[in-house]
Scaffold this motif. Sequence first.
Motif, mmCIF file in Angstrom:
data_model
loop_
_atom_site.group_PDB
_atom_site.id
_atom_site.type_symbol
_atom_site.label_atom_id
_atom_site.label_comp_id
_atom_site.label_asym_id
_atom_site.label_seq_id
_atom_site.Cartn_x
_atom_site.Cartn_y
_atom_site.Cartn_z
ATOM 1 N N MET A 131 5.079 1.006 11.190
ATOM 2 C CA MET A 131 5.768 1.182 9.833
ATOM 3 C C MET A 131 4.933 0.159 8.978
ATOM 4 N N GLY A 132 4.426 -1.040 9.534
ATOM 5 C CA GLY A 132 3.634 -1.631 8.367
ATOM 6 C C GLY A 132 2.108 -1.019 8.037
ATOM 7 N N SER A 133 1.748 -0.305 8.954
ATOM 8 C CA SER A 133 0.462 0.410 8.447
ATOM 9 C C SER A 133 0.757 1.724 7.746
ATOM 10 N N LEU A 134 1.959 2.270 7.934
ATOM 11 C CA LEU A 134 2.224 3.407 7.040
ATOM 12 C C LEU A 134 2.736 3.189 5.672
ATOM 13 N N LEU A 135 3.303 1.998 5.658
ATOM 14 C CA LEU A 135 3.549 1.461 4.305
ATOM 15 C C LEU A 135 2.328 1.139 3.460
ATOM 16 N N ARG A 136 1.170 1.056 4.101
ATOM 17 C CA ARG A 136 0.102 0.589 3.378
ATOM 18 C C ARG A 136 -0.644 1.948 2.725
ATOM 19 N N ALA A 137 -0.100 3.131 3.137
ATOM 20 C CA ALA A 137 -0.808 4.363 2.785
ATOM 21 C C ALA A 137 -0.787 4.400 1.284
ATOM 22 N N THR A 138 -1.732 4.902 0.665
ATOM 23 C CA THR A 138 -1.691 5.494 -0.816
ATOM 24 C C THR A 138 -1.058 6.768 -0.752
ATOM 25 N N ALA A 139 -0.287 6.979 -1.866
ATOM 26 C CA ALA A 139 0.340 8.468 -2.203
ATOM 27 C C ALA A 139 -0.684 9.600 -2.072
ATOM 28 N N ARG A 140 -0.209 10.720 -1.433
ATOM 29 C CA ARG A 140 -0.934 11.748 -1.469
ATOM 30 C C ARG A 140 -1.592 11.983 -2.854
ATOM 31 N N LEU A 141 -1.058 12.022 -3.893
ATOM 32 C CA LEU A 141 -1.447 12.248 -5.289
ATOM 33 C C LEU A 141 -2.555 11.370 -5.557
ATOM 34 N N ASN A 142 -2.313 10.010 -5.473
ATOM 35 C CA ASN A 142 -3.667 9.175 -5.794
ATOM 36 C C ASN A 142 -4.828 9.330 -4.599
ATOM 37 N N HIS A 143 -4.350 9.753 -3.471
ATOM 38 C CA HIS A 143 -5.602 10.230 -2.504
ATOM 39 C C HIS A 143 -6.363 11.055 -3.117
#
Length: 309
Positions: A131-143
């Motif tokens: 979960m720590g890794s997933l929480l670092r994901a940039t939102a799809r829109l920003n991606h």
Amino acid sequence: MTDMLQLSRAIAAKFAAADPEPLDHLGSFMALVWEDFLAREVMEILLDERSSYRGHKDVLTAAFFAWMLHPKHLGLRRNAIRLAAMRHFERAERKALKELPNGGWAADAVYRYRDIGIKFLVDVYYPIGGMGSLLRATARLNHSRLIRKKYLRQIFSCVEIVRIYHYAVDHLHPPAHRKPSLQGATTVVRKVADTIESTSATKDAWARRRPSIAYIYAASTIETANGNTLLHDVIDKNIDFKSVRPHLRELVGRARFVADQILARAVEPVGESAEAVPTVEPIPFTVRMYGNVEAALIGEAFADPRHNF
């Protein structure tokens, strides 16, 4: 507590046994796409008609197309993987809560062991950092905004270079013309396409995408149901394996044609691109034609000065 633990283990074992085995027999998920990227092997898994474990082909799809857009950008690829994993979790949660709306321990067990899947947790989720890794994901829109803002012109400059190569291979022949070259293409690309990349920036974009350029150009020529191209969909949409599956064989066949019949016939062959494409039957296609003015410019760029016009 002991009874609950035993029941949890029994549920986990039952659903794990029902989940298909992974198809990445050549290496673990981490070795295939997270630490390095083995494009040919990943595409072979996506083309395999057999099912893999839940969520597996979705994260591979996300990884592949992020790699295609920018093979050297590790952060872009890892962010795409995290976003795909999060979508897998969201779908699994919605399904479990629909069947067990009151939630609770039973819904959590079904959600985790059946709908997410033990193999996904073991092969993907925990190895990439949980979960720590997933929480670092940039939102799809920003991606998508990042791709559009920083890389869109680079990507379509590369597309135009291969289109120029394609035109030259099909229509410009010895002795009047030389083989297409990157130098010749970059001198004319700004005159025939809507790009504001400088010559040096275009050459740099090309160098960074040599491993994936056959796929990029092929994707730019495949129309999807909404009237866009597959390349536009990859940039703009929340693609997953289901949405791109109808186009994968055509993508690979066209990429094989691009690698073997266009890029290989240039002054500077792009061997890395050929190595990234599985061995399949090429699917030939014609170049989107240029107008008379643009065609004349391309002809001039590749004219052989030794030929007596």
